[in-house]
Design a protein around this motif. Structure first.
Motif, PDB file in Angstrom:
ATOM      1  N   LEU A   1       0.836  -1.195   0.000  1.00 49.03           N
ATOM      2  CA  LEU A   1       0.000   0.000   0.000  1.00 49.03           C
ATOM      3  C   LEU A   1       0.873   1.247   0.000  1.00 49.03           C
ATOM      4  CD1 LEU A   1      -2.825  -1.011   2.481  1.00 49.03           C
ATOM      5  CD2 LEU A   1      -2.848  -1.085   0.000  1.00 49.03           C
ATOM      6  N   ASN A   2       0.447   2.253  -0.729  1.00 48.19           N
ATOM      7  CA  ASN A   2       1.144   3.538  -0.836  1.00 48.19           C
ATOM      8  C   ASN A   2       2.530   3.418  -1.461  1.00 48.19           C
ATOM      9  OD1 ASN A   2      -1.058   4.884   0.433  1.00 48.19           O
ATOM     10  ND2 ASN A   2      -0.286   4.151   2.384  1.00 48.19           N
ATOM     11  N   GLU A   3       2.735   2.411  -2.313  1.00 53.45           N
ATOM     12  CA  GLU A   3       4.011   2.266  -3.002  1.00 53.45           C
ATOM     13  C   GLU A   3       3.742   2.086  -4.489  1.00 53.45           C
ATOM     14  OE1 GLU A   3       7.442  -0.966  -2.664  1.00 53.45           O
ATOM     15  OE2 GLU A   3       7.251   0.258  -0.851  1.00 53.45           O
ATOM     16  N   SER A   4       4.487   2.795  -5.321  1.00 51.40           N
ATOM     17  CA  SER A   4       4.233   2.782  -6.761  1.00 51.40           C
ATOM     18  C   SER A   4       5.107   1.766  -7.498  1.00 51.40           C
ATOM     19  CB  SER A   4       4.425   4.177  -7.351  1.00 51.40           C
ATOM     20  OG  SER A   4       5.751   4.598  -7.120  1.00 51.40           O
ATOM     21  N   ALA A   5       5.316   0.607  -6.890  1.00 54.93           N
ATOM     22  CA  ALA A   5       6.040  -0.497  -7.523  1.00 54.93           C
ATOM     23  C   ALA A   5       5.496  -1.794  -6.944  1.00 54.93           C
ATOM     24  CB  ALA A   5       7.535  -0.384  -7.253  1.00 54.93           C
ATOM     25  N   PHE A   6       5.729  -2.883  -7.644  1.00 53.71           N
ATOM     26  CA  PHE A   6       5.387  -4.200  -7.131  1.00 53.71           C
ATOM     27  C   PHE A   6       6.506  -5.147  -7.514  1.00 53.71           C
ATOM     28  CE2 PHE A   6       3.498  -4.032 -11.358  1.00 53.71           C
ATOM     29  CZ  PHE A   6       3.765  -5.289 -11.913  1.00 53.71           C
ATOM     30  N   THR A   7       6.549  -6.320  -6.875  1.00 51.59           N
ATOM     31  CA  THR A   7       7.554  -7.305  -7.254  1.00 51.59           C
ATOM     32  C   THR A   7       6.865  -8.505  -7.864  1.00 51.59           C
ATOM     33  OG1 THR A   7       7.580  -8.417  -5.114  1.00 51.59           O
ATOM     34  CG2 THR A   7       9.159  -6.625  -5.415  1.00 51.59           C
ATOM     35  N   LEU A   8       7.485  -9.053  -8.886  1.00 48.96           N
ATOM     36  CA  LEU A   8       7.021 -10.277  -9.535  1.00 48.96           C
ATOM     37  C   LEU A   8       8.195 -11.236  -9.505  1.00 48.96           C
ATOM     38  CD1 LEU A   8       5.100 -12.032 -11.194  1.00 48.96           C
ATOM     39  CD2 LEU A   8       5.837 -10.780 -13.231  1.00 48.96           C
ATOM     40  N   ASP A   9       8.046 -12.309  -8.737  1.00 49.13           N
ATOM     41  CA  ASP A   9       9.114 -13.304  -8.567  1.00 49.13           C
ATOM     42  C   ASP A   9      10.424 -12.644  -8.151  1.00 49.13           C
ATOM     43  OD1 ASP A   9       7.311 -15.290  -9.246  1.00 49.13           O
ATOM     44  OD2 ASP A   9       7.853 -15.255 -11.364  1.00 49.13           O
TER      45      ASP A   9
END
Length: 164
Positions: A49-57
């Protein structure tokens, strides 16, 4: 090539030390054995939440919009979530709905009513898709589980973990 030089090459050209062309060329037999699996490959996506990135693997990728909590549920922009889960998404203007497709399964998330359709079977939901400042947001748990993923939310770290 020494181990140190090989590691340096990974850091400069590869997405992660455990994948990529350099590792394949270093020992193709070992690399091929490591990529073989007896079952389906599992993927892990995390959004915070409140972060403009995500991780994929384990690889960090930019998100177009930060996840938000609306009425107690986590919502993510329709295209960020589709990309993270390996689905495609189209917009049906007449239905005001996001149409997700993954592995031949189609799910329609309506933004004008509290339901979604899996194939031709329409079902009610307490957490429908929403239009939010001009963007279509999808409830993470509903969308992920309809597409066959497992969702966990850590209330302390505010991290959403999706395994599929």
């Amino acid at each position: 090539m020494t181990g140190h030089a090989l590691l340096s090459t990974y850091q400069e050209t590869e997405p992660a030390p455990s994948v990529g062309k350099q590792l394949l060329h270093a020992d193709s037999v070992l690399y091929t054995k490591q990529t073989e699996t007896t079952g389906p490959l599992s993927h892990v996506v995390t959004f915070k939440l409140n972060e403009s990135a995500f991780t994929l693997d384990g690889i960090k990728l930019p998100a177009k919009m930060e996840p938000v909590i609306i009425d107690g549920s986590s919502y993510i922009w329709v295209r960020d979530l589709a990309g993270a889960l390996g689905a495609t998404v189209d917009w049906d203007q007449a239905k005001q709905a996001a149409i997700y497709t993954k592995k031949g399964k189609t799910v329609t998330f309506f933004t004008t009513k509290s339901s979604y359709a899996s194939g031709n079977d329409e079902r009610d939901t307490l957490t429908p898709a929403k239009l939010y400042y001009g963007a279509t947001l999808i409830p993470v748990r509903l969308m992920s589980e309809v597409l066959g993923a497992n969702v966990q939310f850590d209330d302390v770290t505010k991290v959403i973990k999706i395994t599929y």
